[in-house]
Motif scaffolding. Structure first.
Motif, PDB file in Angstrom:
ATOM      1  N   PRO A  98       0.952  -1.056   0.023  1.00 13.52           N
ATOM      2  CA  PRO A  98      -0.151  -0.341   0.260  1.00 13.52           C
ATOM      3  C   PRO A  98       1.070   1.212   0.326  1.00 13.52           C
ATOM      4  CG  PRO A  98      -0.215  -0.899   2.497  1.00 13.52           C
ATOM      5  CD  PRO A  98       1.304  -1.808   0.785  1.00 13.52           C
ATOM      6  N   VAL A  99       0.202   2.248  -0.170  1.00 11.11           N
ATOM      7  CA  VAL A  99       1.003   3.081  -0.337  1.00 11.11           C
ATOM      8  C   VAL A  99       2.409   3.144   0.972  1.00 11.11           C
ATOM      9  CG1 VAL A  99       0.613   5.882   0.033  1.00 11.11           C
ATOM     10  CG2 VAL A  99      -0.706   4.338  -1.360  1.00 11.11           C
ATOM     11  N   SER A 100       1.512   3.645   2.141  1.00  5.81           N
ATOM     12  CA  SER A 100       2.192   3.179   3.443  1.00  5.81           C
ATOM     13  C   SER A 100       3.139   2.968   3.366  1.00  5.81           C
ATOM     14  CB  SER A 100       1.250   3.483   4.824  1.00  5.81           C
ATOM     15  OG  SER A 100       0.802   2.588   5.080  1.00  5.81           O
ATOM     16  N   SER A 101       3.372   1.693   2.812  1.00  6.65           N
ATOM     17  CA  SER A 101       4.477   0.745   2.875  1.00  6.65           C
ATOM     18  C   SER A 101       5.282   2.022   1.929  1.00  6.65           C
ATOM     19  CB  SER A 101       3.990  -0.198   2.697  1.00  6.65           C
ATOM     20  OG  SER A 101       3.218  -0.958   3.696  1.00  6.65           O
ATOM     21  N   THR A 102       4.990   2.068   0.760  1.00  8.42           N
ATOM     22  CA  THR A 102       5.672   2.444   0.355  1.00  8.42           C
ATOM     23  C   THR A 102       6.229   3.887  -0.340  1.00  8.42           C
ATOM     24  OG1 THR A 102       4.431   1.151  -1.490  1.00  8.42           O
ATOM     25  CG2 THR A 102       5.460   2.852  -2.787  1.00  8.42           C
ATOM     26  N   ALA A 103       5.513   4.109   0.878  1.00  7.73           N
ATOM     27  CA  ALA A 103       6.451   5.882   0.945  1.00  7.73           C
ATOM     28  C   ALA A 103       7.684   5.648   2.022  1.00  7.73           C
ATOM     29  CB  ALA A 103       5.791   6.184   1.437  1.00  7.73           C
ATOM     30  N   LYS A 104       7.563   4.593   3.223  1.00  6.39           N
ATOM     31  CA  LYS A 104       8.645   4.311   4.152  1.00  6.39           C
ATOM     32  C   LYS A 104       9.457   3.927   3.202  1.00  6.39           C
ATOM     33  CE  LYS A 104       5.664   4.022   8.501  1.00  6.39           C
ATOM     34  NZ  LYS A 104       5.090   2.156   9.208  1.00  6.39           N
ATOM     35  N   LEU A 105       9.871   3.057   1.934  1.00  2.00           N
ATOM     36  CA  LEU A 105      10.420   1.733   1.586  1.00  2.00           C
ATOM     37  C   LEU A 105      11.167   3.281   0.658  1.00  2.00           C
ATOM     38  CD1 LEU A 105       8.928  -1.511   0.717  1.00  2.00           C
ATOM     39  CD2 LEU A 105      10.992  -0.803   2.800  1.00  2.00           C
ATOM     40  N   THR A 106      10.364   4.545   0.305  1.00  2.00           N
ATOM     41  CA  THR A 106      11.455   4.864  -1.110  1.00  2.00           C
ATOM     42  C   THR A 106      11.655   6.637  -0.789  1.00  2.00           C
ATOM     43  OG1 THR A 106       9.344   5.439  -1.458  1.00  2.00           O
ATOM     44  CG2 THR A 106      10.185   3.717  -2.989  1.00  2.00           C
ATOM     45  N   GLY A 107      10.950   6.681   0.888  1.00  2.00           N
ATOM     46  CA  GLY A 107      11.495   7.872   0.902  1.00  2.00           C
ATOM     47  C   GLY A 107      10.527   9.097   0.394  1.00  2.00           C
ATOM     48  N   LEU A 108       9.631   8.919  -0.254  1.00  2.00           N
ATOM     49  CA  LEU A 108       8.741   9.858  -1.081  1.00  2.00           C
ATOM     50  C   LEU A 108       7.223   9.867  -0.243  1.00  2.00           C
ATOM     51  CD1 LEU A 108       9.087   8.238  -4.588  1.00  2.00           C
ATOM     52  CD2 LEU A 108      10.370  10.215  -3.840  1.00  2.00           C
ATOM     53  N   THR A 109       6.927  10.910  -0.345  1.00  2.00           N
ATOM     54  CA  THR A 109       5.449  11.492   0.066  1.00  2.00           C
ATOM     55  C   THR A 109       4.254  10.314  -0.693  1.00  2.00           C
ATOM     56  OG1 THR A 109       5.397  13.663  -0.425  1.00  2.00           O
ATOM     57  CG2 THR A 109       5.926  13.423   1.127  1.00  2.00           C
TER      58      THR A 109
END
Length: 120
Positions: free
Chosen positions: A14-25
């Motif tokens: 999901p977006v939350s995990s993707t944001a954490k993994l990439t450092g993107l908002t």
């Protein structure tokens, strides 16, 4: 396409995990999707889901933008990479697909070894 490549292309994050993994908002993720740089899948509830391949692509995008490339330049570079990747991929043969499916079914325990005579 081998099993590893297939698994890397499954959209589960999901977006939350993707944001954490990439450092993107989450806002950046939506913007990159709107600009056509990434194409996340959607769940039944319309939630964006990203694959490990999407994560790699997002990290590439982040690196390109950090090196002062414009969005248009990033899109051009990524489209060239996508084209080259497609040119090097081979189609998954029917027998290879059956083997992957069979191995997966054995792995999750749907078929017992004593029932192997029932395989079509």
């Amino acid at each position: 396409m081998n099993e590893k490549q297939i698994r890397r292309s499954i959209a589960i994050l999901p977006v939350s995990s993707t944001a954490k993994l990439t450092g993107l908002t989450p806002r950046q993720l939506r913007y990159y999707e709107k600009f056509g740089l990434v194409h996340p899948c959607r769940s039944q509830g319309n939630q964006r889901l990203y694959s490990l391949n999407d994560i790699d692509r997002l990290l590439d995008i982040k690196e390109y933008l950090d090196s002062k490339m414009t969005m248009a330049e990033v899109k051009r570079v990524l489209s060239k990479h996508s084209y080259a990747d497609k040119a090097h991929q081979t189609n998954l043969s029917d027998s290879a697909a059956r083997k992957i499916f069979s191995n997966e079914m054995l792995r999750i325990g749907r078929w017992n070894t004593h029932d192997s005579n029932n395989i079509y």
